[in-house]
Scaffold this active site. Structure first.
Site, PDB file in Angstrom:
ATOM      1  N   SER A   1      -5.659  51.223   1.657  1.00 30.89           N
ATOM      2  CA  SER A   1      -6.604  51.165   1.720  1.00 30.89           C
ATOM      3  C   SER A   1      -7.182  50.696   0.168  1.00 30.89           C
ATOM      4  O   SER A   1      -8.477  51.537   0.039  1.00 30.89           O
ATOM      5  CB  SER A   1      -7.252  53.125   1.763  1.00 30.89           C
TER       6      SER A   1
ATOM      7  N   TYR B   1     -15.256  53.574   3.623  1.00 31.21           N
ATOM      8  CA  TYR B   1     -14.982  54.464   4.201  1.00 31.21           C
ATOM      9  C   TYR B   1     -16.324  54.948   4.224  1.00 31.21           C
ATOM     10  O   TYR B   1     -17.293  55.503   4.492  1.00 31.21           O
ATOM     11  CB  TYR B   1     -14.045  55.127   3.317  1.00 31.21           C
TER      12      TYR B   1
ATOM     13  N   GLU C   1      -5.037  58.409  -0.189  1.00 33.28           N
ATOM     14  CA  GLU C   1      -5.940  59.031   0.757  1.00 33.28           C
ATOM     15  C   GLU C   1      -6.029  59.745   1.411  1.00 33.28           C
ATOM     16  O   GLU C   1      -6.340  60.557   2.990  1.00 33.28           O
ATOM     17  CB  GLU C   1      -5.777  57.491   2.040  1.00 33.28           C
TER      18      GLU C   1
ATOM     19  N   GLU D   1      -0.903  42.629   6.465  1.00 30.45           N
ATOM     20  CA  GLU D   1       0.256  44.324   6.716  1.00 30.45           C
ATOM     21  C   GLU D   1       0.085  45.054   8.076  1.00 30.45           C
ATOM     22  O   GLU D   1      -1.332  44.765   9.073  1.00 30.45           O
ATOM     23  CB  GLU D   1      -0.132  44.961   5.462  1.00 30.45           C
TER      24      GLU D   1
ATOM     25  N   ASN E   1      -1.074  48.428   9.409  1.00 27.71           N
ATOM     26  CA  ASN E   1      -1.239  50.660   9.293  1.00 27.71           C
ATOM     27  C   ASN E   1      -0.247  50.717  10.613  1.00 27.71           C
ATOM     28  O   ASN E   1      -0.527  50.430  11.780  1.00 27.71           O
ATOM     29  CB  ASN E   1      -2.670  50.343   9.051  1.00 27.71           C
TER      30      ASN E   1
ATOM     31  N   GLY F   1      -6.917  54.849  10.463  1.00 28.21           N
ATOM     32  CA  GLY F   1      -8.299  55.582  10.727  1.00 28.21           C
ATOM     33  C   GLY F   1      -8.951  55.898  11.803  1.00 28.21           C
ATOM     34  O   GLY F   1      -8.795  54.615  12.402  1.00 28.21           O
TER      35      GLY F   1
ATOM     36  N   ASP G   1      -3.857  43.535   9.490  1.00 27.89           N
ATOM     37  CA  ASP G   1      -4.817  42.751   9.163  1.00 27.89           C
ATOM     38  C   ASP G   1      -4.529  41.596   8.956  1.00 27.89           C
ATOM     39  O   ASP G   1      -3.045  41.282   8.542  1.00 27.89           O
ATOM     40  CB  ASP G   1      -5.355  43.730   7.575  1.00 27.89           C
TER      41      ASP G   1
ATOM     42  N   ARG H   1      -2.477  49.302  13.695  1.00 29.65           N
ATOM     43  CA  ARG H   1      -3.827  48.183  13.075  1.00 29.65           C
ATOM     44  C   ARG H   1      -3.009  47.145  12.147  1.00 29.65           C
ATOM     45  O   ARG H   1      -2.736  47.078  11.333  1.00 29.65           O
ATOM     46  CB  ARG H   1      -4.977  49.092  12.546  1.00 29.65           C
TER      47      ARG H   1
END
Length: 323
Positions: free
Chosen positions: A154, A224, A26, A279, A281, A285, A265, A263
């Site tokens: 990602s 992205y 990433e 998951e 994070n 980002g 999901d 964050r």
């Protein structure tokens, strides 16, 4: 929601390193995240500097007099506890979760085990080590099934499997990135994400974002590098449903021991509107397409204010344990 930074003027932060780039898959996204954070901090008078661990030894952080770090690294060696451990040894406070929470959250299988133990909903799964295991998981979990590396982000190395014939290729792709491969039950429904800011009892969820990707394919490219994915914030979900998910995400965040920000999901199953945690994070980002800044704006927090607020939370595991 915003923290009180009255005692922390830009000058009080000292010399700040924005860790970006790194060696993970990433790297490209991390460079974009880091540049955004760097620009935002400098615009507010912070003495911030870019620092790429792929190009410079971390020990230089100490010799060059950095007082704290904003971690804008993603993936391996960035949000898996390794750089956090190095910063602990150097004694340089950093943003985001500590060593243990970072390493656990990066490991999707470990995260799911903890959430399941704590009674939090997450899709059924199997850990596999071969094509035969993957085919057995497909027979057990049904179609479609998600196959992905246990410790990547990602959507890298991810395949949505709809037939037994796809299992070999899906396993090979995931195993290219990690020897531990996760097969996961696919949840059909609304795709959402929910950021959290803060630590412990003070941690609070930001507004949910509902994601509508082209053909339902929210992959690396659509995350992205395209403008066709739709992000709805406000989410448009019933307020009671959104609030229930926010409380669930806060519990999931605290259960892993996260701090600063993260964050989660979440998929909402269409058939019964039950939410499932996918998951967490711990180094989200911060690009122009990123979701934490989007949710923060909906809460009245600008990108620049968010960066400053996160920098103010920089700490060490030892300091967090005694605070």
């Amino acid at each position: 929601m915003t923290q009180n930074n009255d005692k922390l003027t830009p000058a009080a932060f000292g010399k700040v390193a924005v860790l970006l780039g790194g060696r993970s898959s990433e790297r490209e996204v991390s460079l974009m995240s880091g540049q955004g954070v760097l620009n935002a901090l400098r615009a507010q008078g912070v003495d911030a500097h870019a620092f790429d661990p792929a190009e410079k030894d971390l020990c230089a952080l100490k010799t060059e007099g950095f007082a704290r770090c904003f971690i804008a690294l993603h993936g391996r060696h960035g949000e898996d506890g390794t750089v956090q451990g190095a910063l602990e040894l150097l004694g340089i406070p950093y943003t985001g979760s500590g060593v243990m929470a970072s390493s656990m959250a990066m490991d999707k299988i470990m995260t799911k085990r903890i959430w399941r133990f704590e009674g939090l909903p997450t899709p059924d799964w199997r850990m596999v080590a071969s094509v035969a295991d993957t085919q057995a998981a497909f027979a057990a979990l049904g179609s479609p099934m998600i196959v992905k590396p246990a410790r990547e982000g990602s959507t890298i190395g991810l395949t949505k499997v709809t037939s037994a014939e796809q299992c070999a290729q899906a396993y090979a792709l995931a195993a290219r990135y990690d020897p531990e491969v996760l097969c996961e039950e696919f949840i059909a429904g609304d795709e959402t994400t929910c950021p959290v800011l803060g630590t412990g009892a003070a941690a609070q969820a930001l507004p949910l974002i509902r994601i509508v990707a082209p053909d339902g394919n929210y992959d690396y490219q659509n995350k992205y590098f395209t403008d066709t994915t739709q992000y709805h914030c406000p989410s448009g979900l019933p307020p009671q449903e959104e609030e229930a998910i926010q409380r669930m995400v806060e519990k999931a965040y605290r259960t892993l021991g996260c701090r600063g920000w993260a964050r989660a999901d979440v998929m909402i199953r269409a058939s019964d509107r039950k939410p499932f945690l996918l998951e967490m994070n711990t180094s989200p980002g911060m690009t122009g397409h990123s979701l934490v800044p989007m949710a923060a704006r909906a809460q009245g927090i600008s990108y620049e204010a968010l960066c400053l607020q996160l920098l103010a939370t920089a700490t060490l595991d030892s300091a967090a344990a005694t605070s």
